[in-house]
Design an enzyme around this catalytic site. Structure first.
Site, short mmCIF file in Angstrom:
data_model
loop_
_atom_site.label_atom_id
_atom_site.label_comp_id
_atom_site.label_asym_id
_atom_site.label_seq_id
_atom_site.Cartn_x
_atom_site.Cartn_y
_atom_site.Cartn_z
N SER A 156 0.85 -1.18 0.00
CA SER A 156 0.00 0.00 0.00
C SER A 156 0.89 1.24 0.00
O SER A 156 2.04 1.19 0.46
CB SER A 156 -0.89 0.02 1.25
OG SER A 156 -1.56 1.27 1.38
N TYR A 169 -2.04 -0.75 10.40
CA TYR A 169 -2.01 -1.10 8.98
C TYR A 169 -0.75 -0.56 8.32
O TYR A 169 -0.08 -1.28 7.56
CB TYR A 169 -3.25 -0.52 8.30
CG TYR A 169 -3.39 -0.86 6.84
CD1 TYR A 169 -3.95 -2.07 6.44
CD2 TYR A 169 -2.99 0.04 5.86
CE1 TYR A 169 -4.09 -2.38 5.09
CE2 TYR A 169 -3.14 -0.25 4.51
CZ TYR A 169 -3.69 -1.47 4.13
OH TYR A 169 -3.83 -1.76 2.78
#
Length: 265
Positions: A156, A169
């Site tokens: 990501s 995350y």
């Protein structure tokens, strides 16, 4: 001048062909994982779609088959190490090889660190980071005898840049990037490349709540030079490239598919 006969190069478009390859894509029932699986099947690979729910996987497989691709389902929880080992044993028995692993399965809960319990932190790390180690380890075991393979991690933009309320995350995705680079150094000499795709804002089910928030939507519109969220299928081409002969010398690289967010001020 002496002339030698060189091995003919593949016609250019064939360099992106995955014909004859066996690929496993985790988290492939929907969104980015499904689109990667569909794109790889459309490029000639037989794709094994992984997820936890057999019914959802069956529907995804049927869609790919209807498109003329080759696909099958393999339901297991990527955080269950025994199930992972059994899945790769099944792949070895059924297909005799594995050429491509796409570590895509992930979960995301956006909230301040102080609101996370120990159990919630461990669960997110188990899916977003630790599973990548066990899956890659088992994949490498199948790839080493053939001295070729592709490890592709869907990370990501959060692995590079951070925003408030997303620490677990972000840390997991940064860790996956580090793992990818280490595996590139460790197994590149054995013919196995390791790379990552880092999407920016993508219109997925996991981002539906963020997309519905006018403030967050405005943030993405101004921070992304293309001024919009990506569609899941816009991530798939990067995966096909990294899995293909065209990427034979790409190793240890993070390919940002983020509309330019990572380079914009």
């Amino acid at each position: 001048m002496n002339q030698t006969t060189a091995t003919p190069a593949l016609p250019y478009l064939q360099q992106f062909s995955l014909v004859g390859k066996i690929a496993l894509v985790t988290g492939a029932a929907r969104d980015i994982g499904f689109e990667i699986a569909r794109a790889m099947a459309g490029s000639g690979a037989h794709v094994i779609l992984n997820g936890r729910h057999e019914q959802t996987l069956a529907s995804a497989v049927q869609t790919i088959l209807a498109d003329g691709g080759s696909a099958s389902a393999m339901a297991f929880d990527v955080t269950d190490s025994a199930a992972v080992k059994q899945a790769f044993a099944n792949i070895a028995t059924q297909y005799g090889r594995l050429d491509i692993l796409v570590n895509n399965a992930g979960v995301r809960h956006r909230k301040p660190l102080l609101e996370f319990s120990d159990e919630e932190i461990h669960a997110m790390l188990a899916t977003n980071l630790l599973a990548g180690y066990t899956l890659s380890r088992e994949a490498v075991k199948l790839m080493l005898p053939q001295r070729s393979g592709r490890l592709i991690n869907v990370t990501s933009i959060a692995g590079k840049v951070a925003r408030s309320g997303d620490a677990v995350y972000t840390g997991a995705k940064a860790g996956m990037t580090g793992m990818m680079r280490a595996l590139a150094a460790e197994y590149g000499p054995r013919g196995i490349t390791s790379n990552a795709i880092a999407p920016g804002g993508v219109a997925t089910a996991a981002n539906a709540q963020a997309m519905a928030d006018p403030k967050i939507n405005a943030h993405f519109a101004t921070r992304t030079p293309l001024g919009r969220w990506a569609q899941p299928q816009e991530i798939a081409g990067a995966a096909v490239f990294l899995a293909s002969p065209a990427a034979s010398y790409v190793n240890g690289h993070v390919l940002y598919v983020d509309g330019g967010m990572s380079i914009a001020m």
